[in-house]
Design a protein around this motif. Structure first.
Motif, PDB file in Angstrom:
ATOM      1  N   SER A 325      -4.829   4.922  42.674  1.00  0.00           N
ATOM      2  CA  SER A 325      -5.677   4.007  43.337  1.00  0.00           C
ATOM      3  C   SER A 325      -6.410   4.727  44.683  1.00  0.00           C
ATOM      4  CB  SER A 325      -4.947   2.780  43.753  1.00  0.00           C
ATOM      5  OG  SER A 325      -4.012   2.830  44.570  1.00  0.00           O
ATOM      6  N   LEU A 326      -5.632   5.648  45.234  1.00  0.00           N
ATOM      7  CA  LEU A 326      -6.139   6.036  46.464  1.00  0.00           C
ATOM      8  C   LEU A 326      -6.895   7.290  46.244  1.00  0.00           C
ATOM      9  CD1 LEU A 326      -4.953   5.531  49.156  1.00  0.00           C
ATOM     10  CD2 LEU A 326      -3.067   7.207  49.033  1.00  0.00           C
ATOM     11  N   LEU A 327      -7.122   8.156  45.193  1.00  0.00           N
ATOM     12  CA  LEU A 327      -7.985   9.170  45.004  1.00  0.00           C
ATOM     13  C   LEU A 327      -8.964   8.826  44.146  1.00  0.00           C
ATOM     14  CD1 LEU A 327      -4.941  11.955  44.752  1.00  0.00           C
ATOM     15  CD2 LEU A 327      -6.362  11.382  46.808  1.00  0.00           C
ATOM     16  N   PRO A 328      -9.994   9.518  44.460  1.00  0.00           N
ATOM     17  CA  PRO A 328     -11.215   9.243  43.437  1.00  0.00           C
ATOM     18  C   PRO A 328     -11.094   9.105  42.178  1.00  0.00           C
ATOM     19  CG  PRO A 328     -11.760  11.146  44.863  1.00  0.00           C
ATOM     20  CD  PRO A 328     -10.219  10.815  44.965  1.00  0.00           C
ATOM     21  N   ASP A 329     -11.712   8.290  41.445  1.00  0.00           N
ATOM     22  CA  ASP A 329     -11.710   8.027  40.097  1.00  0.00           C
ATOM     23  C   ASP A 329     -11.760   9.117  39.137  1.00  0.00           C
ATOM     24  OD1 ASP A 329     -11.490   5.218  39.932  1.00  0.00           O
ATOM     25  OD2 ASP A 329     -13.778   4.787  39.296  1.00  0.00           O
ATOM     26  N   GLY A 330     -10.537   9.344  38.312  1.00  0.00           N
ATOM     27  CA  GLY A 330     -10.523  10.507  37.311  1.00  0.00           C
ATOM     28  C   GLY A 330     -10.055  11.973  38.060  1.00  0.00           C
ATOM     29  N   PHE A 331      -9.847  11.958  39.465  1.00  0.00           N
ATOM     30  CA  PHE A 331      -9.639  13.423  40.123  1.00  0.00           C
ATOM     31  C   PHE A 331      -8.462  13.898  39.570  1.00  0.00           C
ATOM     32  CE2 PHE A 331      -7.433  15.259  43.458  1.00  0.00           C
ATOM     33  CZ  PHE A 331      -8.175  16.228  43.827  1.00  0.00           C
ATOM     34  N   LEU A 332      -7.649  13.215  39.276  1.00  0.00           N
ATOM     35  CA  LEU A 332      -6.147  13.557  38.894  1.00  0.00           C
ATOM     36  C   LEU A 332      -6.396  14.298  37.365  1.00  0.00           C
ATOM     37  CD1 LEU A 332      -3.761  11.012  40.149  1.00  0.00           C
ATOM     38  CD2 LEU A 332      -4.020  13.355  41.081  1.00  0.00           C
ATOM     39  N   ASP A 333      -6.842  13.727  36.580  1.00  0.00           N
ATOM     40  CA  ASP A 333      -7.267  13.948  35.458  1.00  0.00           C
ATOM     41  C   ASP A 333      -8.050  15.242  35.087  1.00  0.00           C
ATOM     42  OD1 ASP A 333      -6.011  12.496  33.696  1.00  0.00           O
ATOM     43  OD2 ASP A 333      -7.471  11.049  33.316  1.00  0.00           O
ATOM     44  N   ARG A 334      -9.342  15.162  35.899  1.00  0.00           N
ATOM     45  CA  ARG A 334     -10.132  16.486  35.975  1.00  0.00           C
ATOM     46  C   ARG A 334      -9.577  17.668  36.471  1.00  0.00           C
ATOM     47  NH1 ARG A 334     -13.699  12.664  38.137  1.00  0.00           N
ATOM     48  NH2 ARG A 334     -13.423  13.247  39.933  1.00  0.00           N
ATOM     49  N   THR A 335      -8.591  17.601  37.628  1.00  0.00           N
ATOM     50  CA  THR A 335      -7.830  18.693  38.337  1.00  0.00           C
ATOM     51  C   THR A 335      -6.665  19.014  37.631  1.00  0.00           C
ATOM     52  OG1 THR A 335      -7.138  17.327  40.003  1.00  0.00           O
ATOM     53  CG2 THR A 335      -9.184  18.323  40.347  1.00  0.00           C
ATOM     54  N   ARG A 336      -6.395  18.407  36.693  1.00  0.00           N
ATOM     55  CA  ARG A 336      -4.811  18.576  35.964  1.00  0.00           C
ATOM     56  C   ARG A 336      -4.628  20.190  35.825  1.00  0.00           C
ATOM     57  NH1 ARG A 336      -1.938  14.596  34.853  1.00  0.00           N
ATOM     58  NH2 ARG A 336      -3.456  13.301  34.599  1.00  0.00           N
ATOM     59  N   GLU A 337      -5.546  20.974  35.448  1.00  0.00           N
ATOM     60  CA  GLU A 337      -5.260  22.269  35.104  1.00  0.00           C
ATOM     61  C   GLU A 337      -5.064  23.046  36.124  1.00  0.00           C
ATOM     62  OE1 GLU A 337      -5.098  23.819  31.756  1.00  0.00           O
ATOM     63  OE2 GLU A 337      -5.026  21.463  31.459  1.00  0.00           O
ATOM     64  N   LYS A 338      -5.597  22.523  37.435  1.00  0.00           N
ATOM     65  CA  LYS A 338      -5.889  23.425  38.594  1.00  0.00           C
ATOM     66  C   LYS A 338      -4.757  22.848  39.771  1.00  0.00           C
ATOM     67  CE  LYS A 338      -9.563  26.298  38.410  1.00  0.00           C
ATOM     68  NZ  LYS A 338     -10.671  27.170  39.060  1.00  0.00           N
ATOM     69  N   GLY A 339      -4.729  21.924  39.638  1.00  0.00           N
ATOM     70  CA  GLY A 339      -4.008  21.129  41.037  1.00  0.00           C
ATOM     71  C   GLY A 339      -2.751  20.370  40.735  1.00  0.00           C
ATOM     72  N   LEU A 340      -1.995  20.207  41.763  1.00  0.00           N
ATOM     73  CA  LEU A 340      -0.911  19.300  41.484  1.00  0.00           C
ATOM     74  C   LEU A 340      -0.931  18.538  43.037  1.00  0.00           C
ATOM     75  CD1 LEU A 340       1.557  18.256  39.963  1.00  0.00           C
ATOM     76  CD2 LEU A 340       2.974  19.900  41.490  1.00  0.00           C
ATOM     77  N   VAL A 341      -0.914  17.198  42.905  1.00  0.00           N
ATOM     78  CA  VAL A 341      -0.678  16.342  44.216  1.00  0.00           C
ATOM     79  C   VAL A 341       0.599  15.795  44.183  1.00  0.00           C
ATOM     80  CG1 VAL A 341      -1.682  14.302  45.134  1.00  0.00           C
ATOM     81  CG2 VAL A 341      -3.010  15.467  43.923  1.00  0.00           C
ATOM     82  N   VAL A 342       1.224  15.927  45.096  1.00  0.00           N
ATOM     83  CA  VAL A 342       2.782  15.630  45.528  1.00  0.00           C
ATOM     84  C   VAL A 342       2.590  14.576  46.414  1.00  0.00           C
ATOM     85  CG1 VAL A 342       4.902  16.451  46.555  1.00  0.00           C
ATOM     86  CG2 VAL A 342       3.483  18.180  45.112  1.00  0.00           C
ATOM     87  N   LYS A 343       3.683  13.458  46.048  1.00  0.00           N
ATOM     88  CA  LYS A 343       3.513  12.167  46.900  1.00  0.00           C
ATOM     89  C   LYS A 343       4.323  12.623  48.314  1.00  0.00           C
ATOM     90  CE  LYS A 343       3.120   9.051  42.998  1.00  0.00           C
ATOM     91  NZ  LYS A 343       3.843   8.172  42.319  1.00  0.00           N
ATOM     92  N   SER A 344       3.896  12.021  49.384  1.00  0.00           N
ATOM     93  CA  SER A 344       4.648  12.285  50.651  1.00  0.00           C
ATOM     94  C   SER A 344       5.314  13.409  51.341  1.00  0.00           C
ATOM     95  CB  SER A 344       5.865  11.128  50.640  1.00  0.00           C
ATOM     96  OG  SER A 344       5.299   9.734  50.403  1.00  0.00           O
ATOM     97  N   TRP A 345       6.032  14.107  50.429  1.00  0.00           N
ATOM     98  CA  TRP A 345       6.826  15.062  51.036  1.00  0.00           C
ATOM     99  C   TRP A 345       6.809  16.281  49.991  1.00  0.00           C
ATOM    100  CZ3 TRP A 345       8.230  15.476  55.841  1.00  0.00           C
ATOM    101  CH2 TRP A 345       9.218  16.605  56.377  1.00  0.00           C
ATOM    102  N   ALA A 346       6.756  17.460  50.344  1.00  0.00           N
ATOM    103  CA  ALA A 346       7.195  18.755  49.331  1.00  0.00           C
ATOM    104  C   ALA A 346       8.167  19.651  50.506  1.00  0.00           C
ATOM    105  CB  ALA A 346       5.751  19.256  49.458  1.00  0.00           C
TER     106      ALA A 346
END
Ligand SMILES: O=c1ccn([C@@H]2O[C@H](COP(=O)(O)OP(=O)(O)O[C@H]3O[C@H](CO)[C@@H](O)[C@H](O)[C@H]3O)[C@@H](O)[C@H]2O)c(=O)[nH]1
Length: 469
Positions: A325-346
């Motif tokens: 709900s926080l990131l643009p529609d479809g962003f996570l799907d479209r970038t699945r090959e290239k990116g990883l979003v981590v919640k809160s802390w790495a």
């Protein structure tokens, strides 16, 4: 009697972790000393350090932690979180005194090393006849700025936010008045008053220990040591003993993001992480997402919930964000090959040292800067609060190990700027030259902390000075 050193810290993770590393360093030099870390009560909630403290206490028996009792803050609202920290320290003075007296029954205390926020407590150490030192968790150029602050104050009448001029500080690049540390921008704010008092206390200490190394900030180190930043009185000895880098946390197994990095090409991933307090509005997160996607670069991005009151600084517990709900529609799907979003802390130190990471978009907190230098990772500097705008200036103009992120007057950064800077860092000549310079600094950092290096020598001097007592 057994020898002891007391380290007096605030509970903020960016301060506590480097204090702990300082304790370990002292032990590596003289293992017979016991290290007692005093921590004030937390003025606000910025994530728990309880498990970290428990791990250190279990792993290093010569380090013990003492939590000073909770104090009641006055109910008046403060415009800067730093003010709350100063208030807690002021109210904790009787508790500090008590704790020092209790330890001194069984130990001879060589030194009380105080986080710079704890400057007001120097009088407690003096009263008990214990040498009081300051530990400065930011860099030497920022220390020069702080030491020179009373002089600037004398020579100006307006608030920095209204001054619109360059300030000239010995050993530091000319700094635009509005880039001064955020709590000092308003001359009539309580935080300004506290910082001014703090700056006046520094020269009264037995020494200042800075988390930096000489070659990284040679000009600032020289100006301070030559006494140029404190024109009215003597400057105490300066010990540059850094970089102090937090030990990697091995106990929790391998986090998903490190496994993901294993599958990425060498130096191909840009890491985006904004310290312990950095938060963005939903609108800003959207711009970052669009910029990252358009840049075409691989990325690892730590995302947090936006602040509830729409300020860039949150003083609230960090609940995990709902990424969909926080990131643009479809962003996570479209970038699945290239990116990883981590919640809160790495696990930042481990991430920066991973071979797949080739760039770092940072808020310019000093620990993050040193961690990037020590890992040889070039930066894009995106300051958010505290002294971070000054750090950007230093990293970009003076040390030349970062590219600047340019924001509008209200601090907003567009997708176009994110795309441009990320690409520039990862994929251009300008980025390459920053990378080469960062690797030079990495080698200098390693040399500084090796046998015979400047930071090792400085630490020896400090510890040896306690012997002759
Ligand atoms: O997801 C995360 C976020 C942070 N960190 C660690 O947390 C620390 C953060 O420290 P720092 O980069 O210094 O940022 P702040 O926590 O914001 O530090 C405060 O203290 C610093 C030292 O005085 C100042 O330079 C900063 O401006 C001030 O905000 C670093 O060790 C990071 O590795 C992580 O491991 N994972």
């Amino acid at each position: 009697m057994d020898e002891a050193v007391v380290l007096y810290s605030t509970p903020a993770v960016g301060h506590l972790v480097s204090m702990v590393e300082l304790g370990k360093l002292i032990l590596s030099h003289r293992s017979s000393i016991s290290i007692h870390i005093f921590i004030t009560a937390a003025p606000y909630s910025a994530g728990s350090t309880a498990s970290y403290i428990a791990e250190v206490a279990a792993a290093v028996p010569s380090i013990s932690f003492h939590h000073l009792p909770t104090v009641t803050l006055p109910s008046t609202a403060a415009s800067h979180h730093e003010t709350l920290t100063f208030e807690v320290i002021r109210l904790s003075k009787p508790h500090l005194r008590q704790a020092l007296l209790s330890i001194s029954k069984s130990h001879s205390i060589n030194a009380v090393i105080m986080d710079f926020f704890c400057a007001d407590s120097l009088s407690v150490a003096s009263e008990l006849n214990i040498p009081g030192y300051f530990f400065f968790a930011s860099g030497a150029a920022c220390l020069a700025l702080l030491l020179y602050f009373p002089t600037i104050h004398e020579n100006t009448t307006k608030s920095f936010k209204d001054l619109n001029t360059f300030l000239h500080v010995p050993g530091a690049p000319p700094v635009l008045s509005s880039d001064m540390p955020s709590p000092t921008l308003d001359r009539y704010d309580k935080a300004y008053e506290y910082f001014l008092e703090l700056a006046t206390s520094f020269p009264k200490s037995a020494g200042i220990i800075a988390n930096t190394f000489e070659l990284l900030e040679a000009r600032a180190v020289k100006a301070i040591s030559d006494g140029l930043c404190v024109p009215t009185t003597n400057t105490p000895p300066l010990y540059c003993i850094g970089p102090l880098i937090a030990a990697k946390n091995e106990s929790d197994g391998v986090p998903e993001c490190l496994t993901w990095l294993d599958s990425q090409p060498s130096q191909s991933v840009v890491f985006l992480c904004f310290g312990s307090l950095g938060l963005f509005s939903k609108e800003q997160l959207t711009e970052i997402a669009i910029g990252l996607e358009r840049s075409g670069q691989r990325f690892l991005w730590v995302v947090r919930n936006p602040p509830s009151n729409n300020q860039s600084l949150a003083i609230s517990p960090l609940a995990d964000p709902d990424l969909e709900s926080l990131l643009p529609d479809g962003f996570l799907d479209r970038t699945r090959e290239k990116g990883l979003v981590v919640k809160s802390w790495a696990p930042q130190v481990a991430v920066l040292n991973h071979d797949s990471v080739g760039g770092f978009v940072t808020h310019c907190g000093w620990n993050s800067v040193l961690e990037a230098v020590y890992a040889g990772v070039p930066m894009v500097a995106w300051p958010l609060y505290a002294e971070q705008r000054f750090n950007r200036l230093l990293l970009v103009e003076e040390i030349k190990i970062a590219l600047p992120m340019k924001e509008s007057e209200d601090g907003f950064v567009t997708a176009v700027e994110v795309e441009k800077r990320v690409r520039e860092l990862m994929d251009t000549e300008a980025g390459n030259s920053i990378r080469e310079r960062t690797i030079t600094m990495k080698n200098e950092a390693k040399a500084a902390v090796s046998e015979g290096g400047s930071s090792r020598v400085a630490l020896s001097k400090l510890v040896e000075s306690w012997k002759s007592k």
